[in-house]
Motif scaffolding. Structure first.
Motif, PDB file in Angstrom:
ATOM      1  N   PHE A 156      18.814   8.071  -4.368  1.00  0.00           N
ATOM      2  CA  PHE A 156      17.445   7.571  -4.536  1.00  0.00           C
ATOM      3  C   PHE A 156      16.756   7.379  -3.189  1.00  0.00           C
ATOM      4  O   PHE A 156      15.594   7.752  -3.016  1.00  0.00           O
ATOM      5  N   ILE A 157      17.461   6.803  -2.224  1.00  0.00           N
ATOM      6  CA  ILE A 157      16.873   6.577  -0.902  1.00  0.00           C
ATOM      7  C   ILE A 157      16.586   7.896  -0.200  1.00  0.00           C
ATOM      8  O   ILE A 157      15.518   8.082   0.399  1.00  0.00           O
ATOM      9  N   LEU A 158      17.506   8.840  -0.276  1.00  0.00           N
ATOM     10  CA  LEU A 158      17.313  10.151   0.342  1.00  0.00           C
ATOM     11  C   LEU A 158      16.126  10.885  -0.270  1.00  0.00           C
ATOM     12  O   LEU A 158      15.272  11.418   0.458  1.00  0.00           O
ATOM     13  N   VAL A 159      16.048  10.896  -1.588  1.00  0.00           N
ATOM     14  CA  VAL A 159      14.922  11.550  -2.264  1.00  0.00           C
ATOM     15  C   VAL A 159      13.611  10.854  -1.920  1.00  0.00           C
ATOM     16  O   VAL A 159      12.587  11.493  -1.724  1.00  0.00           O
ATOM     17  N   TYR A 160      13.649   9.532  -1.792  1.00  0.00           N
ATOM     18  CA  TYR A 160      12.441   8.785  -1.413  1.00  0.00           C
ATOM     19  C   TYR A 160      11.946   9.220  -0.044  1.00  0.00           C
ATOM     20  O   TYR A 160      10.756   9.491   0.136  1.00  0.00           O
ATOM     21  N   PHE A 161      12.842   9.304   0.931  1.00  0.00           N
ATOM     22  CA  PHE A 161      12.425   9.710   2.270  1.00  0.00           C
ATOM     23  C   PHE A 161      11.944  11.155   2.295  1.00  0.00           C
ATOM     24  O   PHE A 161      10.961  11.474   2.976  1.00  0.00           O
ATOM     25  N   ILE A 162      12.589  12.031   1.565  1.00  0.00           N
ATOM     26  CA  ILE A 162      12.146  13.429   1.509  1.00  0.00           C
ATOM     27  C   ILE A 162      10.761  13.520   0.881  1.00  0.00           C
ATOM     28  O   ILE A 162       9.872  14.205   1.403  1.00  0.00           O
ATOM     29  N   ARG A 163      10.557  12.818  -0.231  1.00  0.00           N
ATOM     30  CA  ARG A 163       9.238  12.818  -0.878  1.00  0.00           C
ATOM     31  C   ARG A 163       8.191  12.174   0.022  1.00  0.00           C
ATOM     32  O   ARG A 163       7.036  12.612   0.064  1.00  0.00           O
ATOM     33  N   PHE A 164       8.583  11.136   0.741  1.00  0.00           N
ATOM     34  CA  PHE A 164       7.654  10.460   1.644  1.00  0.00           C
ATOM     35  C   PHE A 164       7.197  11.402   2.748  1.00  0.00           C
ATOM     36  O   PHE A 164       6.014  11.452   3.087  1.00  0.00           O
ATOM     37  N   ILE A 165       8.122  12.162   3.301  1.00  0.00           N
ATOM     38  CA  ILE A 165       7.784  13.103   4.378  1.00  0.00           C
ATOM     39  C   ILE A 165       6.928  14.250   3.850  1.00  0.00           C
ATOM     40  O   ILE A 165       5.947  14.649   4.486  1.00  0.00           O
ATOM     41  N   LEU A 166       7.264  14.786   2.692  1.00  0.00           N
ATOM     42  CA  LEU A 166       6.561  15.960   2.172  1.00  0.00           C
ATOM     43  C   LEU A 166       5.232  15.629   1.488  1.00  0.00           C
ATOM     44  O   LEU A 166       4.285  16.421   1.587  1.00  0.00           O
ATOM     45  N   LEU A 167       5.133  14.504   0.797  1.00  0.00           N
ATOM     46  CA  LEU A 167       3.969  14.233  -0.044  1.00  0.00           C
ATOM     47  C   LEU A 167       2.992  13.208   0.512  1.00  0.00           C
ATOM     48  O   LEU A 167       1.813  13.239   0.165  1.00  0.00           O
ATOM     49  N   PHE A 168       3.450  12.272   1.321  1.00  0.00           N
ATOM     50  CA  PHE A 168       2.596  11.172   1.765  1.00  0.00           C
ATOM     51  C   PHE A 168       1.610  11.649   2.805  1.00  0.00           C
ATOM     52  O   PHE A 168       1.970  12.391   3.697  1.00  0.00           O
ATOM     53  N   PRO A 169       0.371  11.279   2.796  1.00  0.00           N
ATOM     54  CA  PRO A 169      -0.393  10.431   1.890  1.00  0.00           C
ATOM     55  C   PRO A 169      -1.344  11.225   1.006  1.00  0.00           C
ATOM     56  O   PRO A 169      -2.261  10.665   0.437  1.00  0.00           O
ATOM     57  N   ASN A 170      -1.139  12.513   0.861  1.00  0.00           N
ATOM     58  CA  ASN A 170      -2.153  13.345   0.211  1.00  0.00           C
ATOM     59  C   ASN A 170      -1.884  13.714  -1.234  1.00  0.00           C
ATOM     60  O   ASN A 170      -2.768  14.208  -1.905  1.00  0.00           O
TER      61      ASN A 170
ATOM     62  N   GLY B  14       0.808  -1.211   0.000  1.00  0.00           N
ATOM     63  CA  GLY B  14       0.000   0.000   0.000  1.00  0.00           C
ATOM     64  C   GLY B  14       0.843   1.262   0.000  1.00  0.00           C
ATOM     65  O   GLY B  14       0.352   2.344  -0.305  1.00  0.00           O
ATOM     66  N   PHE B  15       2.111   1.137   0.350  1.00  0.00           N
ATOM     67  CA  PHE B  15       2.999   2.285   0.396  1.00  0.00           C
ATOM     68  C   PHE B  15       3.715   2.467  -0.940  1.00  0.00           C
ATOM     69  O   PHE B  15       4.047   1.494  -1.602  1.00  0.00           O
ATOM     70  N   PRO B  16       3.987   3.699  -1.323  1.00  0.00           N
ATOM     71  CA  PRO B  16       4.698   3.931  -2.589  1.00  0.00           C
ATOM     72  C   PRO B  16       6.145   3.464  -2.501  1.00  0.00           C
ATOM     73  O   PRO B  16       6.761   3.498  -1.444  1.00  0.00           O
ATOM     74  N   CYS B  17       6.678   3.028  -3.634  1.00  0.00           N
ATOM     75  CA  CYS B  17       8.062   2.577  -3.696  1.00  0.00           C
ATOM     76  C   CYS B  17       8.969   3.751  -4.086  1.00  0.00           C
ATOM     77  O   CYS B  17       8.478   4.811  -4.454  1.00  0.00           O
ATOM     78  N   PRO B  18      10.289   3.589  -4.018  1.00  0.00           N
ATOM     79  CA  PRO B  18      11.188   4.676  -4.376  1.00  0.00           C
ATOM     80  C   PRO B  18      11.067   5.159  -5.816  1.00  0.00           C
ATOM     81  O   PRO B  18      11.419   6.292  -6.126  1.00  0.00           O
ATOM     82  N   SER B  19      10.545   4.336  -6.685  1.00  0.00           N
ATOM     83  CA  SER B  19      10.412   4.765  -8.081  1.00  0.00           C
ATOM     84  C   SER B  19       8.991   5.185  -8.443  1.00  0.00           C
ATOM     85  O   SER B  19       8.697   5.382  -9.621  1.00  0.00           O
ATOM     86  N   CYS B  20       8.124   5.328  -7.468  1.00  0.00           N
ATOM     87  CA  CYS B  20       6.750   5.737  -7.760  1.00  0.00           C
ATOM     88  C   CYS B  20       6.737   7.108  -8.434  1.00  0.00           C
ATOM     89  O   CYS B  20       7.379   8.055  -7.977  1.00  0.00           O
ATOM     90  N   GLY B  21       6.011   7.181  -9.522  1.00  0.00           N
ATOM     91  CA  GLY B  21       5.917   8.407 -10.299  1.00  0.00           C
ATOM     92  C   GLY B  21       6.828   8.411 -11.508  1.00  0.00           C
ATOM     93  O   GLY B  21       6.760   9.311 -12.343  1.00  0.00           O
ATOM     94  N   MET B  22       7.687   7.411 -11.629  1.00  0.00           N
ATOM     95  CA  MET B  22       8.648   7.379 -12.728  1.00  0.00           C
ATOM     96  C   MET B  22       7.953   7.220 -14.082  1.00  0.00           C
ATOM     97  O   MET B  22       8.329   7.883 -15.047  1.00  0.00           O
ATOM     98  N   THR B  23       6.945   6.358 -14.160  1.00  0.00           N
ATOM     99  CA  THR B  23       6.238   6.158 -15.426  1.00  0.00           C
ATOM    100  C   THR B  23       5.553   7.444 -15.862  1.00  0.00           C
ATOM    101  O   THR B  23       5.661   7.863 -17.015  1.00  0.00           O
ATOM    102  N   ARG B  24       4.872   8.097 -14.931  1.00  0.00           N
ATOM    103  CA  ARG B  24       4.203   9.358 -15.268  1.00  0.00           C
ATOM    104  C   ARG B  24       5.210  10.440 -15.621  1.00  0.00           C
ATOM    105  O   ARG B  24       4.954  11.286 -16.472  1.00  0.00           O
TER     106      ARG B  24
END
Length: 147
Positions: A109-123, A43-53
């Protein structure tokens, strides 16, 4: 072998452009549950979520929106280029065999994932929670059983 990989890569590009421009010009109706195994199970986004879009937006030459969907969208293309030309270019071979560069890219990639997770999740897309995931379904069942 390289010609076959190039042909497959170009075919995927054409497929994405045609798929998006013919049916869904304004909005994405891509079922994330079918694309991302991690999001489908946890249910949680992966580090590459949004790559296709992001790549769909690159093909439309909308780089701002591509950067919004995934700020590191250019890295897989660079990695693909390095992998294909590692035997022909010295710089590609150097990067391919340098573990410090590989580890640095993974850490970015891991750092950007955590930053995006903090700023964007879950909205905010693409970092929304999948309430149809297997984990959430099992969790709801367990809560119902032990209630």
């Amino acid at each position: 072998m390289i010609k076959i990989l190039k042909l497959v890569f170009v075919s995927f590009i054409i497929l994405f452009i045609n798929y998006d421009s013919n049916k869904y010009a304004d909005e994405y109706y891509i079922n994330i549950d079918e694309l991302c195994l991690i999001k489908n199970i946890t249910g949680f986004p992966c580090p590459s979520c949004g790559m296709t879009r992001a790549y769909i937006e690159v093909f439309k030459l909308n780089f701002n929106k591509a950067f919004h969907y995934h700020p590191l969208f250019i890295f897989p293309s660079i990695i693909f280029f390095i992998t294909i030309f590692r035997d022909k270019l010295k710089i590609a071979n150097y990067i391919y065999n340098n573990y410090y560069i590989i580890i640095s890219v993974l850490l970015i990639f891991i750092l950007v994932y955590f930053i995006r997770f903090i700023l964007l999740f879950p909205n905010q897309e693409p970092f929304t929670y999948n309430y149809n995931s297997k984990f959430y379904t099992v969790l709801k069942a367990l809560i119902y059983v032990f209630k």
